[in-house]
Design a protein around this motif. Structure first.
Motif, PDB file in Angstrom:
ATOM      1  N   ASP A  27      45.095  38.163  63.069  1.00 41.49           N
ATOM      2  CA  ASP A  27      44.308  38.518  61.888  1.00 41.49           C
ATOM      3  C   ASP A  27      44.245  40.014  61.604  1.00 41.49           C
ATOM      4  OD1 ASP A  27      43.799  36.083  60.829  1.00 41.49           O
ATOM      5  OD2 ASP A  27      41.666  36.033  61.250  1.00 41.49           O
ATOM      6  N   LYS A  28      45.349  40.696  61.794  1.00 43.08           N
ATOM      7  CA  LYS A  28      45.449  42.089  61.367  1.00 43.08           C
ATOM      8  C   LYS A  28      46.319  42.165  60.125  1.00 43.08           C
ATOM      9  CE  LYS A  28      44.560  44.329  65.795  1.00 43.08           C
ATOM     10  NZ  LYS A  28      45.097  45.222  66.866  1.00 43.08           N
ATOM     11  N   ILE A  29      45.979  43.074  59.233  1.00 41.66           N
ATOM     12  CA  ILE A  29      46.641  43.190  57.940  1.00 41.66           C
ATOM     13  C   ILE A  29      47.780  44.201  58.022  1.00 41.66           C
ATOM     14  CG2 ILE A  29      46.342  43.866  55.525  1.00 41.66           C
ATOM     15  CD1 ILE A  29      43.364  43.120  55.842  1.00 41.66           C
ATOM     16  N   MET A  30      48.974  43.790  57.586  1.00 40.68           N
ATOM     17  CA  MET A  30      50.090  44.728  57.489  1.00 40.68           C
ATOM     18  C   MET A  30      50.484  45.004  56.040  1.00 40.68           C
ATOM     19  SD  MET A  30      53.535  42.667  58.622  1.00 40.68           S
ATOM     20  CE  MET A  30      52.946  42.292  60.270  1.00 40.68           C
ATOM     21  N   GLY A  31      49.992  44.175  55.128  1.00 39.84           N
ATOM     22  CA  GLY A  31      50.244  44.349  53.704  1.00 39.84           C
ATOM     23  C   GLY A  31      49.361  43.380  52.942  1.00 39.84           C
ATOM     24  N   LEU A  32      49.281  43.543  51.638  1.00 38.39           N
ATOM     25  CA  LEU A  32      48.462  42.626  50.853  1.00 38.39           C
ATOM     26  C   LEU A  32      48.884  42.641  49.392  1.00 38.39           C
ATOM     27  CD1 LEU A  32      46.162  44.303  48.990  1.00 38.39           C
ATOM     28  CD2 LEU A  32      45.167  44.657  51.241  1.00 38.39           C
ATOM     29  N   GLN A  33      48.445  41.621  48.693  1.00 36.08           N
ATOM     30  CA  GLN A  33      48.636  41.526  47.249  1.00 36.08           C
ATOM     31  C   GLN A  33      47.292  41.221  46.613  1.00 36.08           C
ATOM     32  OE1 GLN A  33      50.965  38.249  45.088  1.00 36.08           O
ATOM     33  NE2 GLN A  33      52.420  39.933  44.993  1.00 36.08           N
ATOM     34  N   VAL A  34      47.031  41.844  45.471  1.00 40.36           N
ATOM     35  CA  VAL A  34      45.786  41.629  44.740  1.00 40.36           C
ATOM     36  C   VAL A  34      46.110  40.951  43.420  1.00 40.36           C
ATOM     37  CG1 VAL A  34      43.766  42.709  43.698  1.00 40.36           C
ATOM     38  CG2 VAL A  34      44.756  43.689  45.779  1.00 40.36           C
ATOM     39  N   ARG A  35      45.382  39.876  43.132  1.00 44.17           N
ATOM     40  CA  ARG A  35      45.533  39.214  41.828  1.00 44.17           C
ATOM     41  C   ARG A  35      44.285  39.488  41.011  1.00 44.17           C
ATOM     42  NH1 ARG A  35      45.011  35.276  38.137  1.00 44.17           N
ATOM     43  NH2 ARG A  35      46.803  34.019  37.497  1.00 44.17           N
ATOM     44  N   ASN A  36      44.445  40.177  39.897  1.00 46.77           N
ATOM     45  CA  ASN A  36      43.325  40.448  38.995  1.00 46.77           C
ATOM     46  C   ASN A  36      43.056  39.204  38.158  1.00 46.77           C
ATOM     47  OD1 ASN A  36      42.865  43.282  39.604  1.00 46.77           O
ATOM     48  ND2 ASN A  36      44.875  43.636  38.689  1.00 46.77           N
ATOM     49  N   MET A  37      41.920  38.576  38.395  1.00 44.21           N
ATOM     50  CA  MET A  37      41.612  37.321  37.725  1.00 44.21           C
ATOM     51  C   MET A  37      41.124  37.524  36.293  1.00 44.21           C
ATOM     52  SD  MET A  37      42.558  35.295  40.059  1.00 44.21           S
ATOM     53  CE  MET A  37      42.096  33.722  39.324  1.00 44.21           C
ATOM     54  N   ASN A  38      40.762  38.753  35.949  1.00 46.76           N
ATOM     55  CA  ASN A  38      40.320  39.038  34.578  1.00 46.76           C
ATOM     56  C   ASN A  38      41.116  40.202  34.009  1.00 46.76           C
ATOM     57  OD1 ASN A  38      39.319  41.086  36.117  1.00 46.76           O
ATOM     58  ND2 ASN A  38      37.277  41.091  35.191  1.00 46.76           N
ATOM     59  N   SER A  39      42.415  40.220  34.303  1.00 46.60           N
ATOM     60  CA  SER A  39      43.258  41.356  33.925  1.00 46.60           C
ATOM     61  C   SER A  39      43.257  41.569  32.418  1.00 46.60           C
ATOM     62  CB  SER A  39      44.691  41.148  34.415  1.00 46.60           C
ATOM     63  OG  SER A  39      45.217  39.944  33.908  1.00 46.60           O
ATOM     64  N   ILE A  40      43.177  42.850  32.033  1.00 48.51           N
ATOM     65  CA  ILE A  40      43.217  43.236  30.625  1.00 48.51           C
ATOM     66  C   ILE A  40      44.655  43.139  30.133  1.00 48.51           C
ATOM     67  CG2 ILE A  40      42.745  45.113  29.000  1.00 48.51           C
ATOM     68  CD1 ILE A  40      40.719  46.176  31.049  1.00 48.51           C
ATOM     69  N   LYS A  41      44.831  42.779  28.871  1.00 53.65           N
ATOM     70  CA  LYS A  41      46.172  42.657  28.310  1.00 53.65           C
ATOM     71  C   LYS A  41      46.945  43.955  28.501  1.00 53.65           C
ATOM     72  CE  LYS A  41      48.654  41.313  24.125  1.00 53.65           C
ATOM     73  NZ  LYS A  41      48.550  40.893  22.697  1.00 53.65           N
ATOM     74  N   GLY A  42      48.146  43.833  29.030  1.00 47.27           N
ATOM     75  CA  GLY A  42      48.977  45.000  29.281  1.00 47.27           C
ATOM     76  C   GLY A  42      48.881  45.527  30.693  1.00 47.27           C
ATOM     77  N   SER A  43      47.862  45.080  31.445  1.00 42.81           N
ATOM     78  CA  SER A  43      47.733  45.522  32.829  1.00 42.81           C
ATOM     79  C   SER A  43      48.441  44.539  33.753  1.00 42.81           C
ATOM     80  CB  SER A  43      46.259  45.645  33.221  1.00 42.81           C
ATOM     81  OG  SER A  43      45.615  44.374  33.162  1.00 42.81           O
ATOM     82  N   SER A  44      48.669  44.952  34.974  1.00 46.94           N
ATOM     83  CA  SER A  44      49.390  44.110  35.929  1.00 46.94           C
ATOM     84  C   SER A  44      48.471  43.019  36.482  1.00 46.94           C
ATOM     85  CB  SER A  44      49.922  44.959  37.087  1.00 46.94           C
ATOM     86  OG  SER A  44      50.850  45.907  36.622  1.00 46.94           O
ATOM     87  N   LYS A  45      48.976  41.795  36.490  1.00 45.13           N
ATOM     88  CA  LYS A  45      48.209  40.694  37.074  1.00 45.13           C
ATOM     89  C   LYS A  45      48.215  40.798  38.588  1.00 45.13           C
ATOM     90  CE  LYS A  45      48.678  36.556  35.352  1.00 45.13           C
ATOM     91  NZ  LYS A  45      49.221  35.202  35.046  1.00 45.13           N
ATOM     92  N   TYR A  46      49.377  41.169  39.155  1.00 44.58           N
ATOM     93  CA  TYR A  46      49.511  41.291  40.602  1.00 44.58           C
ATOM     94  C   TYR A  46      49.818  42.738  40.980  1.00 44.58           C
ATOM     95  CZ  TYR A  46      49.861  36.188  40.930  1.00 44.58           C
ATOM     96  OH  TYR A  46      49.611  34.846  40.877  1.00 44.58           O
ATOM     97  N   LEU A  47      49.166  43.221  42.015  1.00 43.77           N
ATOM     98  CA  LEU A  47      49.453  44.522  42.600  1.00 43.77           C
ATOM     99  C   LEU A  47      49.727  44.332  44.086  1.00 43.77           C
ATOM    100  CD1 LEU A  47      46.616  46.652  40.923  1.00 43.77           C
ATOM    101  CD2 LEU A  47      49.046  46.655  40.328  1.00 43.77           C
ATOM    102  N   THR A  48      50.840  44.855  44.543  1.00 39.48           N
ATOM    103  CA  THR A  48      51.220  44.718  45.946  1.00 39.48           C
ATOM    104  C   THR A  48      51.060  46.060  46.650  1.00 39.48           C
ATOM    105  OG1 THR A  48      52.811  42.983  45.376  1.00 39.48           O
ATOM    106  CG2 THR A  48      53.046  44.016  47.535  1.00 39.48           C
ATOM    107  N   TYR A  49      50.446  46.030  47.827  1.00 40.95           N
ATOM    108  CA  TYR A  49      50.226  47.245  48.603  1.00 40.95           C
ATOM    109  C   TYR A  49      50.898  47.116  49.962  1.00 40.95           C
ATOM    110  CZ  TYR A  49      46.558  48.390  45.218  1.00 40.95           C
ATOM    111  OH  TYR A  49      45.867  48.675  44.066  1.00 40.95           O
TER     112      TYR A  49
END
Length: 234
Positions: A60-82
């Motif tokens: 359970d240690k994090i080496m990477g992640l992805q964020v899904r914006n559930m209320n993303s504004i039009k033109g913004s990225s739905k997914y962001l990968t870090y």
């Protein structure tokens, strides 16, 4: 090399960003509707309405992640990968240069979701998205169709989405002799429309909602150049 000292404990990250577990949260129903198993790979940011998908190690240690914006504004990225260094710099706001440089050595594998659980003695199936890969044994999600699997390994199979980008990538791989999932043949033989975008997660939701019976997925992996027609004739 032992990289455990620069990976991020999930509990520490949750506390730092004020995240909550999915169970009992607003996002629980969404995860269940996607037929995903609710576990430590997910977390919820209720304030910003962001779903976190973690690339975890077995402890359970994090080496990477992805964020899904559930209320993303039009033109913004739905997914962001870090990648790991990006988590330290952009999400945790760490300034430790030495630590961040060490984290960069992990970046080439940090976006390969499931890398810590792969059995390299068996065939590995490559998906575009993490949630697709979590529905298939011994698989990895690369977070982007442009990302490459970071190891030389012969027994790879590619199961990209049935959309314009995924079809083009599958055609390219198949033309070079790689093994891909033959979406065209699968959809045709199982009487499912080709005229929409499909990925494994969407397909599973559709099949469980309709109760439709299909042939085994394993029957539809191919490395035959003649099968290019199933993609080109979409």
């Amino acid at each position: 090399n032992d990289i455990s000292d620069i990976l991020i404990k999930r509990a520490d990250f949750m506390n730092a960003l004020g995240l909550q577990e999915v169970w009992g949260s607003k996002i629980q129903r969404y995860i269940q509707k996607r037929n995903q198993r609710i576990d430590s790979r997910f977390a919820w940011d209720g304030k910003k309405e962001r779903l976190f998908l973690f690339n975890l190690t077995p402890d359970d240690k994090i080496m990477g992640l992805q964020v899904r914006n559930m209320n993303s504004i039009k033109g913004s990225s739905k997914y962001l990968t870090y990648k790991l260094s990006g988590i330290y710099e952009k999400l945790l706001n760490w300034k430790d240069v030495e630590l961040i440089e060490k984290a960069r050595t992990i970046d080439p594998i940090s976006h390969v979701f499931g890398i810590g659980f792969l059995d390299f003695g068996q065939s590995i199936t490559i998906f575009e998205g993490p949630m697709d890969s979590w529905m298939w044994p011994n698989s990895a999600g690369l977070c982007s169709i442009e990302n490459k699997f970071p190891f030389e390994f012969e027994d790879l199979r590619y199961w990209y989405d049935w959309d314009k980008a995924g079809i083009e990538k599958s055609v390219d791989l198949l033309a070079k002799g790689f093994t891909v999932f033959n979406w065209g043949k699968f959809l045709e033989e199982n009487n499912i429309t080709k005229n929409r975008k499909w990925d494994l997660n969407d397909l599973v939701v559709h099949l469980r909602t309709t109760g439709k019976k299909i042939k085994r997925f394993d029957n539809y992996f191919t490395n035959e150049a003649l099968d290019l027609r199933y993609f080109i004739d979409k």
